[in-house]
Scaffold this motif. Structure first.
Motif, PDB file in Angstrom:
ATOM      1  N   ARG A   1      -6.123  -7.055   6.731  1.00 41.65           N
ATOM      2  CA  ARG A   1      -6.678  -6.083   5.271  1.00 41.65           C
ATOM      3  C   ARG A   1      -6.080  -6.544   4.575  1.00 41.65           C
ATOM      4  O   ARG A   1      -5.264  -7.449   3.794  1.00 41.65           O
ATOM      5  CB  ARG A   1      -6.079  -4.386   5.846  1.00 41.65           C
ATOM      6  N   VAL A   2      -7.640  -5.988   3.171  1.00 45.46           N
ATOM      7  CA  VAL A   2      -7.761  -6.949   1.807  1.00 45.46           C
ATOM      8  C   VAL A   2      -7.463  -5.279   1.161  1.00 45.46           C
ATOM      9  O   VAL A   2      -7.811  -4.375   1.111  1.00 45.46           O
ATOM     10  CB  VAL A   2      -8.788  -7.022   1.585  1.00 45.46           C
ATOM     11  N   GLN A   3      -5.678  -6.270   0.543  1.00 42.13           N
ATOM     12  CA  GLN A   3      -5.572  -4.275  -0.316  1.00 42.13           C
ATOM     13  C   GLN A   3      -6.003  -4.868  -1.968  1.00 42.13           C
ATOM     14  O   GLN A   3      -5.575  -5.840  -2.414  1.00 42.13           O
ATOM     15  CB  GLN A   3      -3.748  -4.395  -0.127  1.00 42.13           C
TER      16      GLN A   3
ATOM     17  N   ARG B   1     -20.861  -8.786   7.689  1.00 40.55           N
ATOM     18  CA  ARG B   1     -20.182  -8.974   7.913  1.00 40.55           C
ATOM     19  C   ARG B   1     -19.512  -8.258   7.057  1.00 40.55           C
ATOM     20  O   ARG B   1     -20.264  -7.835   5.704  1.00 40.55           O
ATOM     21  CB  ARG B   1     -19.170 -10.360   7.330  1.00 40.55           C
ATOM     22  N   ARG B   2     -18.353  -6.926   6.696  1.00 40.76           N
ATOM     23  CA  ARG B   2     -18.107  -6.841   5.473  1.00 40.76           C
ATOM     24  C   ARG B   2     -16.692  -6.691   5.976  1.00 40.76           C
ATOM     25  O   ARG B   2     -16.121  -6.870   6.816  1.00 40.76           O
ATOM     26  CB  ARG B   2     -18.655  -5.128   5.877  1.00 40.76           C
ATOM     27  N   VAL B   3     -15.650  -6.567   4.733  1.00 41.00           N
ATOM     28  CA  VAL B   3     -14.867  -7.001   4.269  1.00 41.00           C
ATOM     29  C   VAL B   3     -13.849  -5.790   4.949  1.00 41.00           C
ATOM     30  O   VAL B   3     -14.575  -4.844   4.902  1.00 41.00           O
ATOM     31  CB  VAL B   3     -14.050  -6.860   2.957  1.00 41.00           C
ATOM     32  N   ARG B   4     -12.457  -6.205   5.523  1.00 39.91           N
ATOM     33  CA  ARG B   4     -11.887  -5.295   6.380  1.00 39.91           C
ATOM     34  C   ARG B   4     -10.517  -4.175   4.954  1.00 39.91           C
ATOM     35  O   ARG B   4      -9.596  -5.059   4.656  1.00 39.91           O
ATOM     36  CB  ARG B   4     -10.942  -5.752   7.636  1.00 39.91           C
ATOM     37  N   TRP B   5     -10.968  -3.254   3.626  1.00 36.11           N
ATOM     38  CA  TRP B   5     -10.323  -3.251   3.052  1.00 36.11           C
ATOM     39  C   TRP B   5      -9.234  -2.180   3.392  1.00 36.11           C
ATOM     40  O   TRP B   5      -9.558  -1.397   5.065  1.00 36.11           O
ATOM     41  CB  TRP B   5     -11.429  -2.457   2.336  1.00 36.11           C
ATOM     42  N   ALA B   6      -7.841  -1.947   2.683  1.00 28.66           N
ATOM     43  CA  ALA B   6      -6.735  -1.088   3.194  1.00 28.66           C
ATOM     44  C   ALA B   6      -7.605   0.108   2.296  1.00 28.66           C
ATOM     45  O   ALA B   6      -7.715  -0.157   1.869  1.00 28.66           O
ATOM     46  CB  ALA B   6      -5.673  -1.306   2.596  1.00 28.66           C
ATOM     47  N   ALA B   7      -7.664   0.980   3.610  1.00 33.24           N
ATOM     48  CA  ALA B   7      -8.404   2.364   3.669  1.00 33.24           C
ATOM     49  C   ALA B   7      -7.954   3.293   3.652  1.00 33.24           C
ATOM     50  O   ALA B   7      -6.660   3.729   3.991  1.00 33.24           O
ATOM     51  CB  ALA B   7      -9.688   2.276   3.591  1.00 33.24           C
ATOM     52  N   ASP B   8      -8.182   4.721   3.359  1.00 32.86           N
ATOM     53  CA  ASP B   8      -7.884   5.762   3.478  1.00 32.86           C
ATOM     54  C   ASP B   8      -8.318   6.004   4.813  1.00 32.86           C
ATOM     55  O   ASP B   8      -9.488   5.643   5.168  1.00 32.86           O
ATOM     56  CB  ASP B   8      -7.639   6.195   2.293  1.00 32.86           C
TER      57      ASP B   8
ATOM     58  N   GLU C   1     -10.445   8.369   5.306  1.00 31.41           N
ATOM     59  CA  GLU C   1     -11.812   8.506   4.528  1.00 31.41           C
ATOM     60  C   GLU C   1     -12.313   7.341   4.592  1.00 31.41           C
ATOM     61  O   GLU C   1     -14.507   7.539   3.764  1.00 31.41           O
ATOM     62  CB  GLU C   1     -12.487   9.763   3.640  1.00 31.41           C
ATOM     63  N   CYS C   2     -12.403   6.213   4.669  1.00 32.70           N
ATOM     64  CA  CYS C   2     -13.165   4.721   4.643  1.00 32.70           C
ATOM     65  C   CYS C   2     -12.882   4.657   2.782  1.00 32.70           C
ATOM     66  O   CYS C   2     -14.031   3.798   2.705  1.00 32.70           O
ATOM     67  CB  CYS C   2     -14.323   4.548   5.639  1.00 32.70           C
ATOM     68  N   VAL C   3     -12.287   5.028   2.464  1.00 32.11           N
ATOM     69  CA  VAL C   3     -12.268   4.753   0.924  1.00 32.11           C
ATOM     70  C   VAL C   3     -10.962   3.891   0.489  1.00 32.11           C
ATOM     71  O   VAL C   3     -10.765   3.992   0.921  1.00 32.11           O
ATOM     72  CB  VAL C   3     -12.402   5.813  -0.311  1.00 32.11           C
ATOM     73  N   PRO C   4     -11.874   2.507  -0.187  1.00 32.21           N
ATOM     74  CA  PRO C   4     -10.755   1.808  -0.214  1.00 32.21           C
ATOM     75  C   PRO C   4      -9.570   1.985  -1.177  1.00 32.21           C
ATOM     76  O   PRO C   4      -9.731   2.461  -1.814  1.00 32.21           O
ATOM     77  CB  PRO C   4     -11.104   0.552  -0.844  1.00 32.21           C
ATOM     78  N   GLN C   5      -8.157   1.745  -0.456  1.00 31.60           N
ATOM     79  CA  GLN C   5      -6.660   2.486  -1.177  1.00 31.60           C
ATOM     80  C   GLN C   5      -6.221   0.716  -3.133  1.00 31.60           C
ATOM     81  O   GLN C   5      -6.689   0.347  -2.581  1.00 31.60           O
ATOM     82  CB  GLN C   5      -5.733   2.202  -0.565  1.00 31.60           C
ATOM     83  N   ILE C   6      -6.464   1.500  -4.037  1.00 28.12           N
ATOM     84  CA  ILE C   6      -6.227   0.568  -5.055  1.00 28.12           C
ATOM     85  C   ILE C   6      -4.675   1.228  -5.204  1.00 28.12           C
ATOM     86  O   ILE C   6      -3.737   2.767  -5.506  1.00 28.12           O
ATOM     87  CB  ILE C   6      -6.844   1.120  -6.107  1.00 28.12           C
ATOM     88  N   ALA C   7      -3.631   0.409  -4.846  1.00 27.43           N
ATOM     89  CA  ALA C   7      -2.535   0.181  -5.511  1.00 27.43           C
ATOM     90  C   ALA C   7      -1.960  -0.185  -6.662  1.00 27.43           C
ATOM     91  O   ALA C   7      -2.809  -0.684  -7.112  1.00 27.43           O
ATOM     92  CB  ALA C   7      -1.735  -0.563  -5.084  1.00 27.43           C
ATOM     93  N   VAL C   8      -1.619   0.534  -7.585  1.00 23.01           N
ATOM     94  CA  VAL C   8      -1.092   0.380  -8.973  1.00 23.01           C
ATOM     95  C   VAL C   8       0.607   0.143  -9.098  1.00 23.01           C
ATOM     96  O   VAL C   8       0.722   0.701  -8.793  1.00 23.01           O
ATOM     97  CB  VAL C   8      -2.170   1.792  -9.606  1.00 23.01           C
ATOM     98  N   VAL C   9       0.076  -0.997 -10.020  1.00 20.31           N
ATOM     99  CA  VAL C   9       1.715  -1.417 -10.557  1.00 20.31           C
ATOM    100  C   VAL C   9       1.304  -1.797 -11.845  1.00 20.31           C
ATOM    101  O   VAL C   9       1.062  -2.549 -11.981  1.00 20.31           O
ATOM    102  CB  VAL C   9       1.739  -2.663  -9.590  1.00 20.31           C
ATOM    103  N   GLN C  10       2.795  -1.912 -12.315  1.00 18.00           N
ATOM    104  CA  GLN C  10       3.184  -2.194 -13.480  1.00 18.00           C
ATOM    105  C   GLN C  10       3.986  -3.526 -13.012  1.00 18.00           C
ATOM    106  O   GLN C  10       4.978  -3.719 -12.791  1.00 18.00           O
ATOM    107  CB  GLN C  10       4.124  -1.407 -14.288  1.00 18.00           C
TER     108      GLN C  10
ATOM    109  N   ALA D   1       2.446 -10.169   5.813  1.00 21.84           N
ATOM    110  CA  ALA D   1       1.444 -11.435   6.089  1.00 21.84           C
ATOM    111  C   ALA D   1       0.107 -10.783   6.295  1.00 21.84           C
ATOM    112  O   ALA D   1      -0.619 -11.938   6.729  1.00 21.84           O
ATOM    113  CB  ALA D   1       2.426 -11.987   7.204  1.00 21.84           C
ATOM    114  N   ASP D   2       0.097  -9.949   6.586  1.00 21.69           N
ATOM    115  CA  ASP D   2      -1.606  -9.611   7.112  1.00 21.69           C
ATOM    116  C   ASP D   2      -1.997  -8.233   6.366  1.00 21.69           C
ATOM    117  O   ASP D   2      -3.233  -8.269   6.728  1.00 21.69           O
ATOM    118  CB  ASP D   2      -1.235  -8.682   8.490  1.00 21.69           C
ATOM    119  N   ARG D   3      -1.471  -9.300   5.218  1.00 23.53           N
ATOM    120  CA  ARG D   3      -2.446  -8.485   4.141  1.00 23.53           C
ATOM    121  C   ARG D   3      -3.288  -9.260   3.040  1.00 23.53           C
ATOM    122  O   ARG D   3      -2.267 -10.482   2.772  1.00 23.53           O
ATOM    123  CB  ARG D   3      -2.266  -7.118   3.291  1.00 23.53           C
ATOM    124  N   LYS D   4      -4.493  -9.789   2.364  1.00 24.73           N
ATOM    125  CA  LYS D   4      -5.206 -10.395   1.416  1.00 24.73           C
ATOM    126  C   LYS D   4      -4.974  -9.417   0.174  1.00 24.73           C
ATOM    127  O   LYS D   4      -5.150  -8.159   0.086  1.00 24.73           O
ATOM    128  CB  LYS D   4      -6.375 -10.458   1.240  1.00 24.73           C
ATOM    129  N   TYR D   5      -4.230  -9.886  -1.353  1.00 26.15           N
ATOM    130  CA  TYR D   5      -3.267  -8.863  -1.850  1.00 26.15           C
ATOM    131  C   TYR D   5      -4.867  -9.061  -3.368  1.00 26.15           C
ATOM    132  O   TYR D   5      -5.032 -10.389  -4.062  1.00 26.15           O
ATOM    133  CB  TYR D   5      -2.629  -8.840  -2.894  1.00 26.15           C
TER     134      TYR D   5
END
Length: 700
Positions: A164-166, A208-215, A217-226, A257-261
């Motif tokens: 997945r793409v995070q 083709r579509r991107v395999r987003w890391a999603a919830d 409900e198919c909504v892409p998750q967005i990790a918020v970090v400092q 290893a199975d993620r693109k960020y």
């Protein structure tokens, strides 16, 4: 996954003590378009150029940088209002970004539900908020020339299974967390990236579509970090600075290893000419590719480049495609620094490579992947081509295969007009037809285009397909036609999503001809000629004109003697009492459907004749006269007197006698036995034919 709701979704990751991920090669994204390489390029080429990851036997890495568009300074902060405006996102009356409503959407759009205190009841002028199912994401596509709404994303699996793409929102320590102010822009950019993959894959008949890391409900998750102060801003200053940002992300658990960020870094860049930076491994293997299987990879865009400029490159999409493995160095149009040189293309711009840029696809293709689909992305690569045997991003495990868009979008924008150079025809029995097709606006060659060769019999306007050909890197197309029959040819391009249909001008392939001439000396001299199709050997139509020409000996000018017309067998004949020596040639001047030709030009000499008279006596008198065929006396030339004894066949020369002013010759003989005599004129090599008299005899 269930797509029944699309509420705003994000995850805040707490710091977790994890080993830092291995870091990869770097690609730096332009803010858009094919900007010219800026002065900052030289400094930024320091970035990990030809670095290696960890151990010496690890995957080979390569660094590359890219300038931002002219007039855009990535070091200057861009307000949330400016970003939302660029993204086509409106604000409600509380100043909160909301997705614009699209009347063409197939279902209710999802908007953020966060409100200022006391604003639970929206005013009648606010956009309606919804949490119902939406097939198409809300927001405004950046490719307004192609789409009026975002495409439907992929919705497979659990949202966390497989590769997945995070998406990550990162802000620096000491700066405010502004995720709420930028979430709508980021989500719109995520949808823009899916748009790019959807339209680009449709160009080769796939989806083709991107395999987003999603919830769920198919909504892409967005990790918020400092991240540490300066980690975002300074990440393009060198390999160690880029590693600081990635190590900080990895230490917070973003190192699978199975993620693109894909990181949206909320800080301006330290370099005014750079919009983004990303990992890429040098690996052209068609399967088990390091870009698909090896380790976590990262791509980042800076605050001013969160939103793509309309109908231009998306920096976030550019960096994601780098992490997927584009562009490898062996690609047909690869630059030296991980990009391509055949613009317009999301991954092409002048990155400092020695290979010059070429405007191959129109500027309308600038936001899309792989101009002509021959370098890094094709859903249906042709067997034997580069992408059929090397790494193809369309095969990435981080993409889902979905049905192709049908029909591919046009957005009401006409494809770029094309034009042709005049068709040239070279050759005789086999004729090579050539022309060059160009974009009418940019004048750049149209390459890799399938062209139909059309043929019409000579004199007819009814064309049919004779074959196909493909334009080469210079836009040139060639086809070899037989000239056995006359015909009109032209090249026809049926058009595609990028270039409009067009047809070249016509060219006539004429029948080559073969002309022959045979001369029989004498008085008269006879000329026999023929005219035929040089390919088939058959006669040309009865009545085809040919001209007998002469160049008199000692002159340099050809003159027409007579015009003849061929019979049913292609033959002509003529006779002439030659009075002057010269070179004769039979010429076909050619016509609308035939090629000119000329026979060999033999030298025709003036015919001569000599007489013999015998007067018996003691001695016997022999006489004669030498004249031209027309009867003119040939004076003061030598004639040989030849003889042979009775009962023999061998002639021997007895003497030579010079003619008088009237061409006469005489000589006295007194043989001892019966003997035969004759006069022989040898002629000259260029002027006169030889002549031999009748024989006379003298008895002893």
């Amino acid at each position: 996954m269930n797509s029944s709701a699309r509420a705003r979704t994000f995850t805040r990751l707490l710091p977790i003590a994890l080993a830092a991920a291995a870091v990869g090669a770097v690609g730096v994204a332009a803010g858009g378009g094919s900007a010219q390489a800026s002065p900052v390029l030289a400094a930024n080429l320091r970035l990990m150029d030809h670095a290696r990851m960890g151990a010496s036997n690890g995957p080979v890495l390569h660094s590359m940088v890219a300038p931002s568009p002219p007039g855009f300074d990535a070091t200057k902060p861009v307000s949330d209002a400016a970003l939302t405006s660029r993204a086509g996102i409106g604000l409600d009356r509380f100043g909160t970004p909301v997705a614009t409503s699209d009347p063409l959407a197939s279902a209710d759009v999802t908007r953020g539900t966060s409100r200022p205190a006391g604003a639970d009841n929206p005013a009648s002028g606010d956009p309606v908020l919804g949490t119902s199912a939406a097939t198409v994401p809300a927001g405004t596509p950046h490719m307004t020339n192609l789409l009026s709404q975002h495409v439907e994303p992929s919705c497979t699996g659990t949202g966390s299974d497989g590769k997945r793409v995070q998406v990550v929102y990162a802000y620096e320590a000491g700066s405010a967390d502004d995720f709420a102010g930028k979430e709508a822009v980021i989500r719109n950019e995520i949808a823009n990236i899916d748009d790019v993959f959807a339209v680009s894959s449709a160009e080769t008949g796939g989806g083709r579509r991107v395999r987003w890391a999603a919830d769920t409900e198919c909504v892409p998750q967005i990790a918020v970090v400092q991240v540490p102060a300066g980690a975002i801003r300074n990440s393009t200053n060198g390999s160690s600075d880029w590693s600081v940002l990635k190590s900080s992300l990895a230490s917070q658990g973003l190192n699978r290893a199975d993620r693109k960020y894909l990181v949206f870094g909320d800080a301006p860049a330290a370099n005014p000419g750079i919009c983004g930076i990303g990992d890429r491994y040098l690996d052209e293997s068609p399967t088990n590719n390091d870009n698909d299987d090896y380790a976590a990879q990262y791509g980042a865009v800076y605050q001013g480049c969160f939103a793509a400029f309309p109908n231009d490159q998306t920096s976030a999409g550019h960096e994601l495609v780098h992490t997927l493995g584009a562009v490898q160095g062996g690609a047909p149009n690869a630059s030296q620094y991980g990009h391509c040189t055949d613009d317009g293309d999301l991954m092409c711009y002048p990155d400092g490579s020695s290979t010059p840029m070429r405007q191959v696809c129109p500027t309308a293709h600038e936001p899309l992947l792989d101009c002509n689909h021959d370098d890094y992305f094709s859903t249906s690569p042709v067997a034997g081509t580069y992408l059929a045997d090397h790494w193809n991003v369309a095969s990435s495990s981080y993409l889902d295969t979905v049905p192709a868009m049908s029909p591919p979008p046009t957005g009401g924008t006409s494809a770029a007009a094309t034009s042709w150079t005049s068709v040239t025809a070279t050759g005789t029995t086999s004729v090579t037809l050539s022309s060059v097709m160009r974009d009418s606006v940019s004048a750049q060659p149209v390459t890799g285009a399938l062209v139909t060769v059309q043929r019409a019999p000579y004199g007819s306007a009814s064309y049919s397909a004779a074959g196909t050909a493909v334009t080469d890197a210079s836009g040139k197309v060639s086809y070899t036609a037989s000239a056995s029959t006359a015909a009109t040819y032209r090249f026809a391009f049926s058009g595609n999503d990028i270039h409009a249909a067009s047809t070249s001008g016509p060219v006539i392939v004429k029948v080559p001809t073969r002309t022959a001439l045979v001369v029989k000396s004498g008085y008269p001299t006879t000329f026999s000629g023929s005219l035929a199709n040089a390919v088939t050997g058959k006669a040309l139509p009865t009545g085809t004109p040919v001209t007998l020409k002469v160049k008199w000996y000692g002159t340099s000018t050809w003159a027409s003697v007579t015009t003849l017309r061929t019979d049913a067998y292609g033959k002509v004949a003529w006779s002439w009492n030659a009075y002057r020596n010269g070179y004769f040639q039979l010429v076909h001047a050619g016509g609308p459907s035939t090629v000119s030709s000329a026979s060999a030009a033999p030298l025709v000499r003036i015919p001569t004749k000599v007489t013999m008279a015998v007067r018996s006596g003691r001695p016997d008198a022999l006489s004669g006269r030498l004249t031209t065929g027309a009867g003119a006396s040939m004076k003061y030339v030598y004639v040989s007197l030849q003889y042979r004894a009775y009962g023999t066949s061998t002639w021997r020369t007895g003497t030579q006698v010079r003619t008088s002013s009237t061409g006469t010759v005489s000589y006295s003989v007194q043989p001892r036995k019966r003997t035969y005599y004759r006069w022989v004129y040898a002629g000259t090599s260029t002027g006169y034919l030889g002549a031999t008299s009748a024989q006379g005899y003298v008895s002893y």
